[in-house]
Each structure stands twice: as C-alpha cells, then as structure tokens.
Design a protein around this motif. Structure first.
Motif, short mmCIF file in Angstrom:
data_model
loop_
_atom_site.label_atom_id
_atom_site.label_comp_id
_atom_site.label_asym_id
_atom_site.label_seq_id
_atom_site.Cartn_x
_atom_site.Cartn_y
_atom_site.Cartn_z
N ILE A 1 0.86 -1.19 0.00
CA ILE A 1 0.00 0.00 0.00
C ILE A 1 0.89 1.23 0.00
O ILE A 1 1.92 1.27 0.68
CB ILE A 1 -1.00 0.00 1.17
N CYS A 2 0.50 2.22 -0.80
CA CYS A 2 1.30 3.44 -0.91
C CYS A 2 0.34 4.60 -1.15
O CYS A 2 -0.56 4.49 -1.98
CB CYS A 2 2.29 3.30 -2.07
N ALA A 3 0.53 5.68 -0.41
CA ALA A 3 -0.33 6.86 -0.58
C ALA A 3 0.46 7.98 -1.24
O ALA A 3 1.64 8.17 -0.93
CB ALA A 3 -0.87 7.32 0.78
N GLY A 4 -0.21 8.70 -2.12
CA GLY A 4 0.46 9.82 -2.77
C GLY A 4 -0.14 10.08 -4.14
O GLY A 4 -1.09 9.41 -4.55
N THR B 1 -2.05 10.98 7.61
CA THR B 1 -1.76 10.05 6.52
C THR B 1 -2.02 8.61 6.95
O THR B 1 -2.62 7.82 6.20
CB THR B 1 -0.30 10.23 6.07
N ALA B 2 -1.60 8.26 8.16
CA ALA B 2 -1.81 6.89 8.63
C ALA B 2 -3.30 6.57 8.72
O ALA B 2 -3.73 5.44 8.46
CB ALA B 2 -1.14 6.68 9.99
N ALA B 3 -4.12 7.58 9.05
CA ALA B 3 -5.57 7.34 9.16
C ALA B 3 -6.16 6.99 7.80
O ALA B 3 -7.09 6.17 7.71
CB ALA B 3 -6.26 8.57 9.75
N ALA C 1 -1.23 -4.49 -5.27
CA ALA C 1 -0.97 -3.21 -4.61
C ALA C 1 -2.23 -2.38 -4.49
O ALA C 1 -3.19 -2.58 -5.24
CB ALA C 1 0.09 -2.44 -5.38
N ILE C 2 -2.19 -1.48 -3.51
CA ILE C 2 -3.27 -0.51 -3.34
C ILE C 2 -2.63 0.87 -3.37
O ILE C 2 -1.69 1.15 -2.63
CB ILE C 2 -3.99 -0.70 -1.98
N HIS C 3 -3.13 1.71 -4.25
CA HIS C 3 -2.65 3.08 -4.35
C HIS C 3 -3.72 4.01 -3.78
O HIS C 3 -4.82 4.10 -4.31
CB HIS C 3 -2.37 3.41 -5.84
N VAL C 4 -3.40 4.65 -2.66
CA VAL C 4 -4.31 5.63 -2.07
C VAL C 4 -3.96 6.98 -2.69
O VAL C 4 -2.92 7.56 -2.40
CB VAL C 4 -4.18 5.69 -0.54
N GLN C 5 -4.83 7.43 -3.61
CA GLN C 5 -4.50 8.60 -4.38
C GLN C 5 -4.82 9.87 -3.60
O GLN C 5 -5.96 10.09 -3.20
CB GLN C 5 -5.27 8.58 -5.69
N ALA C 6 -3.78 10.68 -3.36
CA ALA C 6 -3.94 11.92 -2.62
C ALA C 6 -2.87 12.88 -3.08
O ALA C 6 -1.73 12.49 -3.27
CB ALA C 6 -3.81 11.65 -1.12
N GLU C 7 -3.23 14.12 -3.27
CA GLU C 7 -2.29 15.09 -3.84
C GLU C 7 -1.48 15.83 -2.79
O GLU C 7 -0.39 16.30 -3.05
CB GLU C 7 -3.05 16.13 -4.69
#
Lengths: 324, 256
Positions: B60-63, B98-100, B82-88
């Motif tokens: 999992i990766c956010a960004g 971010t952890a939340a 994979a899981i992509h947490v899309q955030a700008e």
C-alpha cells in the motif's frame, strides 16, 4: 493546564535523556506561565519518585503498578492515558528515545492528536508552543504548531541541556492506574547484549569514519589508507554496516557506539542525527563531503566540500610529509 | 500468511531541495523520487516471509500519480498486488492524518501482519506503523531486526539503545516497523518487471475515505537551519585543501 514531562527509566535508572526533556518542558511551562509536572512509571519506584522530587517540578506523579515493571506499549499507553484524562495537561513532553518511539504515537493517536516527534527547539507565540523539527535528515527545519489539547512532543537527544537537581521538594502524588494483564498483548523477554564487542571505539584517540559517499566496498582502501597513516580506528555510519561492508561493531551512532576521540574524520557521511548523537562529543571534527548542504558541516570544525576520492589520498600524502 | 507492506515514496537521497515560494513545503517540480529505504527493507522481509511460509504480500502506498512508479518497483520485486491511495496534498501532513487514510483502507484487508520501515527519510516522524496498529487494534513492535513466526504468534528481536536488544512475543495480527539492514535487498529481475505489468493495482481516492481524525499539527514554515557552529570550510584543489587541513590540525587545533 500543566506541562507534563515523562521521565523515562529502565530498571530503576534514569534514561540519560529524561532530564533533557524536563529542561525543554520547564522552558515551555515558564513561557506559557503554567506549572511543570513530571511522571514516573514502573513498579517499586519510590526511590525514583523521591529523586525526581529534588528537581524543579511542581508535582511528581508516581504511577506504580506491577504490570509496569517491564515496559510494554500497551501498559504504558493505558497508564498514561488514564493520567492524562484525569489531570488534563496541555502538553506532554517525552525524550525521543527508542522506548518513546514505540508507544508515544499510540498514546497520541488514542487522543486523535498528532505526536510532534524529535523536536530540536521550541518557541512560544501567542501563548502557543511552536516546535522546531528537522526534515530530510537535518537538511531542512520546520516550525510546527499543534492545535487543540493535549499536545504531544518528544525532544531530540542533546537538543536541550539537562535539568540539574535542585533542593526542590516537589510534591509526590501517587496515581493509581487500572491495568489488567489481559490488555497487555506483547510479552517482552529480558533485554540482552550481543557477544562482547571486540572493537572498543569509545577509547579511540583518532577515528576515521566512512559513510555512503564511499559508494562501494571496493573503495574502502581509500579510507583505510588514511586510518593507517594516522594510526586511527576505522568506523562507519549505519548504512555501511547494514550493507555488510564493515562489521556492525564499527558503527558509530544511536544504534552503535558513542565516541569522543581527539579527532574524528567524517568521510562521505551526510550527518543524519542518528550518526551525530554518536560522535558530537569529539574534540575536533573534520568533514569531507561532496554536498555542501550536508548537515555534517554543522557539526564539523573543518570542512572540505569535494570529491573524497581526490581529497583523501591527497590528505594521506600530506600527513606522510608532515611526519617525515 | 497475508502481509501488507506500507511503503512511502520520498525524494531521491541527496536531492537538491528547494523550498516553495510560500515557504510551506518543497518546490517539487524538479525532484525525482524513490522508495523510502527503510520501507524497501520492510518489503524484503515480507517477501522472504512469504517465500518461507506461503501467502500473499500486498503493498500500500499513498500519494499522487508519481507513486505508481514505486508501486511498480515493489510489484517487480515480488509483491502480489498493490493498493494506491491517491492523494495530492500529503507532503507536509502530520503522521496521524496520513496513517488514518491507510488504516481506513486496510481495515477491510484483514492481514496477519503489516510491515513498514521504521521511519521515512523525508519527514522522519517514525510513527506510521505504530499509529496503524492503534487505529486497527493490532499489537505492534518497533525497530525490528528479526522475525520468527510461531503459529498464531511471532517472536521478534527489537533493537534498543546502546547496543541492547530484546525479544518480544506478539499475537497476530501485528504491525512491525523494520530496521534497515534486516536482510540484503534484492533487485527486481527482468522477469519480475515484466510480470509486474499484469499485477493488480487497486486505486482508492483519498477523498472517498472517511478517516476518523482531523489534522492536529500544522507545518507552518520550512527553512534552512541556522548555522549554530562556526565551521571553517577549506577550498581549493584537493592537494591545496589537504595541505591547509594538515596545517590547521597541527597548528590551530593542535590535534595532529
């Protein structure tokens, strides 16, 4: 609405950073005009609580429970949560120790608050604390402001001069916590040290220390030549030992040895805080690095910005000449 | 064994860092990025556990969009999906915020273990793993050097300060933050890179998530640190620098 300092102890002895956190707490409490309090957690801690009472705290909470005899994140989090809910400090200050890194984010999350970790300075503006943190391993600084209470912050090793004991007689208040062995999920075993170290860098007079800038293991003779001509011990920053290029016992830093030689050569070491805490007691520090913004130059007495593969051999020649 | 690995993408080590016009974050326009090195070690440990015990490794990766490159790298090394947490706008956020977001996605995954690096090379909070454990109700251990699965529990070796270590037994599920150097990192093979293209990457938009926290710390300003110590910088060609340095060490510092 106090400032509460968590005084860390291991086996009845203070963590050396405990009273640095206390000094930071005191500074903030004074500028906000609020009382300074401390808490000691553990089992059979009367002696520690009495010792803490000699310092300039308004009050020392003694949180004594057999389930706190050995540190666990569940036990410490539950105990401090109860104390904070009962006494409502506006700010809790911790030393940025390995133990605090293990439970403070859990504790602050329980209050749905951010934990402002590894703080190197504090200012107060408009009756609010503004915390200074390092980013990018010390290359940049940031001012961070928390909103709402309680606030949680930990203080970097060496950032504040430790508070000295006074003739103070702080009031000791026993704070009983409700803990149940079923809520403690991890079972810690006895701490241990690996086999006796065969390299004692702490006694070295001259240290040549190498970092990532050396690029590959085959380049180590470049710095070995310098160590040879100086009669120095060879040491390294963590990544070099992680890669197995030098044994772990030659590592300087928070997870390695803490050294204070007469001369410390930092070759190709950027100067992450984990390294700096292990060598900043050196009398004279020489840094050679290609990046002029490397934080190691903050700690160095003499710095050379450039290619270590050119400068180090030239240095070896000059030292040979001076000895001739 | 189902293992989640939480990875972060950070600016390449030794990047030239420029502060943006408002002084609130970096000017990201010319930066290149890479996988946060401690997270690469967490991934390696997860892949080796899977090779030993079987199961699945999910990254999992956010960004923003650019993190898909880091996700591809993890898949090429052997992660299964994979899981992509899309955030700008995660750059300067506090660790809890971010952890939340990650926790809001991970609660549906029900892993046996979550592994992540002990800290990031950019903000250096060192908190994401511990916060995930608290938000998901899992046990955790930090700065882990060895992982030994024992059925429904694991025994891990933790690093303490000053050369001390400690073994801790934890019930599963558990979150571990992994110390760098735990294992030797692998490179992606050509075959791995090829296979990665066919692996599943689920994209979740952060704006669709409802984390149960609000930001509680604000990075107001970032700046170059003030020089605290007077460092003498020697310049010239290498020979000249070496000569000056020896002279200073002999006659000024008198340590040589």
């Amino acid at each position: 609405m106090s400032v509460l300092v968590v005084l860390e102890q291991h086996g009845g002895k203070w963590n050396r950073m405990a009273f640095e956190a206390a000094a930071a707490g005191k500074m903030i409490a004074e500028s906000l005009g609020v009382p300074l309090q401390a808490v000691v957690l553990g089992s059979a801690i009367d002696g520690l609580a009495n010792d803490a009472a000699r310092y300039e705290f308004r009050k020392v909470f003694a949180t004594d429970n057999p389930l706190l005899a050995r540190y666990t994140p569940d036990g410490y989090t539950a105990a401090l949560e109860q104390l904070i809910r009962a006494h409502q400090p506006r700010l809790i200050v911790f030393p940025h120790s390995y133990q605090v890194r293990d439970y403070a984010p859990k504790l602050s999350t329980r209050f749905r608050k951010a934990f402002i970790s590894d703080v190197v300075g504090v200012k107060t503006e408009n009756d609010q604390a503004v915390f200074v943190r390092q980013l990018f391993q010390g290359k940049l600084s940031a001012d961070v402001r928390a909103n709402g209470n309680p606030q949680f912050a930990s203080v970097q090793a060496g950032a504040f001069r430790a508070m000295e004991p006074g003739d103070g007689q702080a009031q000791i208040e026993r704070f009983a916590v409700k803990l149940d062995s079923a809520q403690i999920r991890s079972q810690p075993e006895e701490p241990f040290r690996e086999a006796q170290r065969s390299v004692d860098l702490t006694a070295a007079d001259v240290i040549v220390s190498v970092g990532r800038g050396i690029k590959e293991k085959d380049n180590l003779p470049v710095v070995e030549a310098l160590a040879g001509v100086l009669g120095a011990e060879l040491a390294a920053s963590r990544p070099i030992c992680d890669n197995g290029w030098l044994p772990m016992e030659r590592q300087v830093g928070s997870s390695g040895q803490t050294v204070s030689p007469r001369i410390y050569f930092a070759i190709g070491i950027s100067g992450a805080i984990q390294h700096l805490v292990g060598m900043k007691g050196s009398k004279t520090v020489v840094a050679i690095n290609k990046d002029e913004n490397a934080p190691i130059f903050e700690t160095a007495d003499y710095g050379a910005v450039g290619d270590l593969f050119e400068i180090v051999p030239a240095l070896v020649e000059e030292i040979k000449k001076s000895k001739a | 064994m189902k293992i989640i690995v939480s990875v972060k993408q950070v600016p390449v080590r030794d990047s030239l860092l420029r502060i943006n016009g408002e002084g609130t974050w970096l000017d990201e326009s010319d930066l290149s990025y890479e996988m946060n090195e401690p997270d690469a070690y967490a991934l390696e440990e997860a892949l080796q556990l899977k090779e030993k015990l079987g199961g699945e490794v999910v990254v999992i990766c956010a960004g923003p969009q650019r993190v898909s490159q880091t996700i591809r790298e993890a898949l090429a090394k052997g992660a299964d999906r994979a899981i992509h947490v899309q955030a700008e706008d995660l750059g300067p956020r506090d660790a809890l915020t971010t952890a939340a977001l990650l926790a809001a996605v991970l609660k549906a995954e029900l892993p046996d273990m979550i592994l992540t690096g002990l800290q990031s090379d950019d903000l250096g909070y060192g908190q994401t793993g511990v916060i995930l454990a608290e938000l998901l109700g899992y046990a955790h251990a930090t700065i882990v050097m060895e992982v030994e699965p024992q059925g429904n529990t694991i025994r891990v070796k933790r690093e303490l300060e000053d050369g001390w270590f400690q073994n801790v037994i934890l019930p599963l599920p558990a979150v571990l933050t992994v110390q760098s150097g735990i294992k030797k990192l692998r490179y992606a093979t050509l075959m791995g890179i090829k296979k990665a293209k066919t692996k599943e990457v689920k994209t979740v938009s952060a704006s669709d998530l409802v984390p149960d926290t609000a930001p509680s710390a604000l990075m107001e300003r970032i700046y170059l640190p003030a020089h605290a110590k007077h460092t003498q910088i020697l310049s010239g060609d290498p020979k000249d620098v070496a000569r000056q340095l020896v002279e200073k060490l002999r006659f000024e510092a008198r340590v040589l």
